[in-house]
Design a protein around this motif. Structure first.
Motif, PDB file in Angstrom:
ATOM      1  N   LEU A  95      -0.114   5.696   6.398  1.00  0.00           N
ATOM      2  CA  LEU A  95      -0.071   7.124   6.082  1.00  0.00           C
ATOM      3  C   LEU A  95       1.254   7.792   6.463  1.00  0.00           C
ATOM      4  N   PRO A  96       1.795   7.592   7.686  1.00  0.00           N
ATOM      5  CA  PRO A  96       3.056   8.282   8.009  1.00  0.00           C
ATOM      6  C   PRO A  96       4.241   7.840   7.173  1.00  0.00           C
ATOM      7  N   ALA A  97       4.148   6.676   6.531  1.00  0.00           N
ATOM      8  CA  ALA A  97       5.290   6.151   5.778  1.00  0.00           C
ATOM      9  C   ALA A  97       5.265   6.538   4.309  1.00  0.00           C
ATOM     10  N   ILE A  98       4.218   7.225   3.862  1.00  0.00           N
ATOM     11  CA  ILE A  98       4.082   7.502   2.425  1.00  0.00           C
ATOM     12  C   ILE A  98       5.101   8.528   1.952  1.00  0.00           C
ATOM     13  N   LEU A 146      12.885  -0.202  -3.395  1.00  0.00           N
ATOM     14  CA  LEU A 146      13.387   0.486  -2.206  1.00  0.00           C
ATOM     15  C   LEU A 146      12.283   0.722  -1.183  1.00  0.00           C
ATOM     16  N   PHE A 147      11.116   1.180  -1.641  1.00  0.00           N
ATOM     17  CA  PHE A 147      10.006   1.439  -0.724  1.00  0.00           C
ATOM     18  C   PHE A 147       9.521   0.145  -0.073  1.00  0.00           C
ATOM     19  N   PHE A 148       9.427  -0.913  -0.873  1.00  0.00           N
ATOM     20  CA  PHE A 148       8.966  -2.184  -0.322  1.00  0.00           C
ATOM     21  C   PHE A 148       9.928  -2.701   0.742  1.00  0.00           C
ATOM     22  N   LEU A 149      11.224  -2.678   0.452  1.00  0.00           N
ATOM     23  CA  LEU A 149      12.210  -3.158   1.411  1.00  0.00           C
ATOM     24  C   LEU A 149      12.215  -2.314   2.681  1.00  0.00           C
ATOM     25  N   ALA A 150      12.128  -0.997   2.520  1.00  0.00           N
ATOM     26  CA  ALA A 150      12.165  -0.106   3.686  1.00  0.00           C
ATOM     27  C   ALA A 150      10.974  -0.347   4.600  1.00  0.00           C
ATOM     28  N   ASN A 151       9.793  -0.527   4.022  1.00  0.00           N
ATOM     29  CA  ASN A 151       8.601  -0.715   4.844  1.00  0.00           C
ATOM     30  C   ASN A 151       8.491  -2.138   5.370  1.00  0.00           C
ATOM     31  N   ALA A 163       0.827  -1.209   0.000  1.00  0.00           N
ATOM     32  CA  ALA A 163       0.000   0.000   0.000  1.00  0.00           C
ATOM     33  C   ALA A 163       0.859   1.256   0.000  1.00  0.00           C
ATOM     34  N   VAL A 164       1.872   1.298   0.840  1.00  0.00           N
ATOM     35  CA  VAL A 164       2.760   2.465   0.888  1.00  0.00           C
ATOM     36  C   VAL A 164       3.484   2.640  -0.445  1.00  0.00           C
ATOM     37  N   THR A 165       3.941   1.543  -1.023  1.00  0.00           N
ATOM     38  CA  THR A 165       4.679   1.619  -2.287  1.00  0.00           C
ATOM     39  C   THR A 165       3.815   2.182  -3.401  1.00  0.00           C
ATOM     40  N   ALA A 185      13.245 -12.851   5.918  1.00  0.00           N
ATOM     41  CA  ALA A 185      14.179 -12.274   4.949  1.00  0.00           C
ATOM     42  C   ALA A 185      13.937 -12.764   3.526  1.00  0.00           C
ATOM     43  N   VAL A 186      13.200 -13.832   3.366  1.00  0.00           N
ATOM     44  CA  VAL A 186      12.998 -14.410   2.029  1.00  0.00           C
ATOM     45  C   VAL A 186      12.309 -13.429   1.076  1.00  0.00           C
ATOM     46  N   PRO A 187      11.184 -12.781   1.438  1.00  0.00           N
ATOM     47  CA  PRO A 187      10.554 -11.840   0.505  1.00  0.00           C
ATOM     48  C   PRO A 187      11.452 -10.674   0.117  1.00  0.00           C
ATOM     49  N   THR A 188      12.278 -10.194   1.040  1.00  0.00           N
ATOM     50  CA  THR A 188      13.165  -9.079   0.708  1.00  0.00           C
ATOM     51  C   THR A 188      14.234  -9.513  -0.276  1.00  0.00           C
ATOM     52  N   LEU A 189      14.740 -10.727  -0.130  1.00  0.00           N
ATOM     53  CA  LEU A 189      15.729 -11.231  -1.079  1.00  0.00           C
ATOM     54  C   LEU A 189      15.119 -11.394  -2.461  1.00  0.00           C
ATOM     55  N   ILE A 190      13.900 -11.895  -2.514  1.00  0.00           N
ATOM     56  CA  ILE A 190      13.220 -12.062  -3.802  1.00  0.00           C
ATOM     57  C   ILE A 190      13.006 -10.699  -4.463  1.00  0.00           C
TER      58      ILE A 190
END
Length: 265
Positions: free
Chosen positions: A135-138, A191-196, A71-73, A241-246
């Motif tokens: 909302l605060p992460a957008i 980047l947004f996905f990994l950060a959140n 959602a944030v991404t 960690a698996v989704p972030t690596l993918i």
């Protein structure tokens, strides 16, 4: 720098980056009694991973993180792209000042504004809600900065052709700019996905409901519940960690291309 030395440096940096992940994988596959031994496991066991997947609500935590991260991404890419296009193409008083103020917010870290952000979220009734996590992460100045730099490199002639067809600013952005900016949008999405996905401080502060815990906050709670069972905590860390690596493997090429084309050294 000579080519051989450059290649050697790349291999060393790659080894330093991958070594912790390999250590984590090897440790998770060890029996509990061999957990802190600096050696390969005598027998490979998947009991730690199976226990985490069956007895710990890691799936719920990962689902919450996926909802918030996606959602944030999506929202951030749309709003950041529109803001960057306005700052790159529109002429209005104070444009450079506004851009400077936006970029200067990168100097402010989350701990500095954590208490005011919490009080605002409390007054708006956003605590213990997905909206309070999203909302605060957008807003993030880095995304606007990279998109603006990319848009400045797009020839104005392409937009002028759209202008001859009667397109306004909104249609120019949607029909011309957005299709041309797919590489930078893809890299920012990673980047947004990994950060959140890896967000910890704000989700831990904004939620008390166990059903809304994101994966990093959920793993932190395991340290109290399974304080002496580091095999389960490490297994949960590996699963998370698996989704972030993918995501990184899929988007790494786009990320490098975007950095090159956005004018960053």
């Amino acid at each position: 720098m000579p080519l051989k030395l450059r290649a050697l440096t790349g291999y060393v940096l790659a080894a330093i980056t991958v070594a912790p992940l390999l250590w984590l994988l090897v440790t998770v596959l060890k029996p509990k009694e061999e957990l802190f031994k600096l050696a390969l496991p005598s027998t490979i066991t998947f009991d730690n991973i199976i226990y985490v997947l069956t007895e710990v609500p890691i799936g719920k935590y990962m689902l919450n993180s996926a909802i918030v991260s996606v959602a944030v991404t999506v929202i951030a890419l749309v709003l950041h792209s529109m803001a960057a296009y306005a700052l790159a193409r529109l002429s209005f008083p104070g444009r450079q000042v506004i851009f400077s103020i936006i970029v200067s917010t990168m100097l402010v870290s989350l701990p500095v504004i954590l208490v005011p952000l919490f009080l605002v979220a409390k007054e708006l009734g956003l605590l213990d809600t997905f909206a309070g996590l999203i909302l605060p992460a957008i807003f993030h100045a880095f995304g606007i900065f990279m998109l603006r730099q990319y848009y400045l490199s797009i020839p104005r002639e392409l937009e002028e052709a759209a202008d001859l067809d009667g397109c306004g600013y909104l249609r120019r952005w949607w029909q011309v700019i957005v299709p041309l900016s797919r590489p930078i949008l893809a890299s920012l999405a990673v980047l947004f996905f990994l950060a959140n996905w890896n967000a910890f401080l704000w989700p831990l502060t904004a939620t008390r409901d166990p059903d809304l815990r994101m994966v990093q906050a959920g793993i932190a709670t395991l340290q109290g519940q399974y304080g002496s069972s580091w095999n389960y905590i490490l297994a949960a860390t590996l699963v998370a960690a698996v989704p972030t690596l993918i995501a990184f493997v899929i988007g790494q090429r786009r990320l490098v291309e975007a950095i090159k084309t956005s004018g960053l050294k």
